[in-house]
Design a protein around this motif. Structure first.
Motif, short mmCIF file in Angstrom:
data_model
loop_
_atom_site.label_atom_id
_atom_site.label_comp_id
_atom_site.label_asym_id
_atom_site.label_seq_id
_atom_site.Cartn_x
_atom_site.Cartn_y
_atom_site.Cartn_z
N SER A 1 -9.55 -53.09 51.76
CA SER A 1 -8.66 -52.10 52.36
C SER A 1 -9.30 -51.38 53.55
CB SER A 1 -8.21 -51.08 51.32
OG SER A 1 -7.52 -51.71 50.27
N GLY A 2 -9.96 -52.14 54.41
CA GLY A 2 -10.56 -51.57 55.61
C GLY A 2 -11.85 -50.83 55.39
N ARG A 3 -12.41 -50.91 54.20
CA ARG A 3 -13.70 -50.28 53.87
C ARG A 3 -14.62 -51.34 53.28
NH1 ARG A 3 -12.75 -45.21 50.44
NH2 ARG A 3 -14.66 -44.49 51.41
N LEU A 4 -15.90 -51.03 53.20
CA LEU A 4 -16.87 -52.01 52.73
C LEU A 4 -17.38 -51.65 51.34
CD1 LEU A 4 -18.49 -54.54 53.63
CD2 LEU A 4 -20.28 -52.97 54.38
N LEU A 5 -17.17 -52.55 50.41
CA LEU A 5 -17.71 -52.41 49.06
C LEU A 5 -19.09 -53.05 49.05
CD1 LEU A 5 -17.57 -51.88 45.98
CD2 LEU A 5 -16.37 -54.07 45.79
N ARG A 6 -20.09 -52.31 48.58
CA ARG A 6 -21.46 -52.83 48.49
C ARG A 6 -21.92 -52.73 47.04
NH1 ARG A 6 -25.79 -51.06 51.77
NH2 ARG A 6 -26.10 -53.19 52.46
N ILE A 7 -22.48 -53.82 46.54
CA ILE A 7 -22.96 -53.87 45.16
C ILE A 7 -24.42 -54.32 45.20
CG2 ILE A 7 -22.61 -54.84 42.86
CD1 ILE A 7 -19.76 -55.71 44.07
N VAL A 8 -25.29 -53.48 44.68
CA VAL A 8 -26.72 -53.79 44.66
C VAL A 8 -27.07 -54.38 43.30
CG1 VAL A 8 -29.04 -52.85 44.91
CG2 VAL A 8 -27.16 -51.89 46.26
N THR A 9 -27.71 -55.56 43.33
CA THR A 9 -28.07 -56.25 42.11
C THR A 9 -29.57 -56.57 42.10
OG1 THR A 9 -27.72 -58.48 42.99
CG2 THR A 9 -25.80 -57.36 42.05
N GLU A 10 -30.08 -56.77 40.92
CA GLU A 10 -31.46 -57.24 40.75
C GLU A 10 -31.43 -58.26 39.62
OE1 GLU A 10 -35.82 -55.47 39.65
OE2 GLU A 10 -34.46 -54.20 40.80
N GLY A 11 -31.53 -59.54 39.99
CA GLY A 11 -31.33 -60.59 39.00
C GLY A 11 -29.89 -60.53 38.53
N ASP A 12 -29.69 -60.42 37.21
CA ASP A 12 -28.33 -60.32 36.67
C ASP A 12 -27.91 -58.88 36.38
OD1 ASP A 12 -29.91 -59.83 34.45
OD2 ASP A 12 -28.84 -61.19 33.13
N LEU A 13 -28.75 -57.93 36.78
CA LEU A 13 -28.50 -56.51 36.51
C LEU A 13 -27.78 -55.86 37.68
CD1 LEU A 13 -29.10 -54.20 34.51
CD2 LEU A 13 -31.17 -53.75 35.83
N LEU A 14 -26.70 -55.16 37.38
CA LEU A 14 -25.96 -54.42 38.40
C LEU A 14 -26.60 -53.04 38.53
CD1 LEU A 14 -22.33 -55.41 37.38
CD2 LEU A 14 -23.78 -56.43 39.14
N ILE A 15 -27.12 -52.73 39.72
CA ILE A 15 -27.85 -51.49 39.94
C ILE A 15 -26.91 -50.36 40.35
CG2 ILE A 15 -29.67 -50.36 41.28
CD1 ILE A 15 -30.71 -52.58 39.44
N THR A 16 -26.12 -50.58 41.41
CA THR A 16 -25.19 -49.56 41.89
C THR A 16 -24.09 -50.22 42.70
OG1 THR A 16 -25.03 -47.39 42.97
CG2 THR A 16 -26.42 -49.03 44.05
N ALA A 17 -23.03 -49.48 42.93
CA ALA A 17 -21.92 -49.96 43.76
C ALA A 17 -21.29 -48.75 44.42
CB ALA A 17 -20.89 -50.70 42.92
N TYR A 18 -20.88 -48.94 45.66
CA TYR A 18 -20.20 -47.87 46.38
C TYR A 18 -19.36 -48.46 47.50
CZ TYR A 18 -24.15 -48.45 49.61
OH TYR A 18 -25.09 -48.97 50.46
N ILE A 19 -18.43 -47.66 48.00
CA ILE A 19 -17.57 -48.05 49.10
C ILE A 19 -17.89 -47.13 50.27
CG2 ILE A 19 -15.19 -48.20 49.91
CD1 ILE A 19 -14.38 -48.84 47.03
N THR A 20 -18.02 -47.73 51.46
CA THR A 20 -18.37 -46.96 52.65
C THR A 20 -17.47 -47.31 53.82
OG1 THR A 20 -20.18 -46.43 54.19
CG2 THR A 20 -20.12 -48.68 53.32
N ASP A 21 -17.35 -46.35 54.74
CA ASP A 21 -16.64 -46.59 55.99
C ASP A 21 -17.58 -47.13 57.06
OD1 ASP A 21 -14.11 -45.64 55.14
OD2 ASP A 21 -14.75 -43.58 55.43
N LYS A 22 -18.87 -47.14 56.81
CA LYS A 22 -19.88 -47.55 57.79
C LYS A 22 -20.03 -49.07 57.83
CE LYS A 22 -22.24 -43.18 57.24
NZ LYS A 22 -23.44 -42.49 56.83
N ILE A 23 -18.94 -49.73 58.15
CA ILE A 23 -18.89 -51.19 58.12
C ILE A 23 -19.88 -51.80 59.12
CG2 ILE A 23 -17.43 -53.21 58.48
CD1 ILE A 23 -15.08 -51.38 57.53
N GLU A 24 -19.85 -51.32 60.34
CA GLU A 24 -20.70 -51.90 61.38
C GLU A 24 -22.18 -51.74 61.04
OE1 GLU A 24 -21.60 -51.22 66.05
OE2 GLU A 24 -19.51 -51.23 65.46
N LYS A 25 -22.55 -50.63 60.46
CA LYS A 25 -23.95 -50.37 60.10
C LYS A 25 -24.49 -51.46 59.16
CE LYS A 25 -26.89 -47.08 57.68
NZ LYS A 25 -26.99 -45.76 57.04
N TYR A 26 -23.66 -51.90 58.23
CA TYR A 26 -24.12 -52.84 57.21
C TYR A 26 -23.77 -54.29 57.51
CZ TYR A 26 -25.06 -48.66 54.50
OH TYR A 26 -25.54 -47.45 54.08
#
Length: 78
Positions: A48-73
């Motif tokens: 929906s025009g925003r960027l969902l980012r999910i941080v993982t380590e192996g099979d472990l889900l560390i964190t997830a967030y949605i940001t408007d800073k699409i170009e940055k990432y």
């Protein structure tokens, strides 16, 4: 992959109003995957025009967030 959902990430999803199905979809079909620090992998998906980012380590889900800073990432490192 069978992902491990910690109590921490489940709490974050509730606080950030992000659904588990949205996370599962992004992990199964990401727009991009980037290396992170400490052997982590960051899955990214436009939602929906925003960027969902999910941080993982192996099979472990560390964190997830949605940001408007699409170009940055999403910009390419030169």
């Amino acid at each position: 992959m069978d992902w491990r959902w910690t109590d921490h990430i489940l709490l974050q999803l509730k606080e950030r109003n992000i659904s588990k199905p949205l996370i599962e979809d992004a992990l199964a079909d990401p727009d991009d995957k980037k290396p992170g620090s400490r052997n982590r992998v960051i899955y990214q998906k436009l939602v929906s025009g925003r960027l969902l980012r999910i941080v993982t380590e192996g099979d472990l889900l560390i964190t997830a967030y949605i940001t408007d800073k699409i170009e940055k990432y999403t910009k390419e490192v030169k």
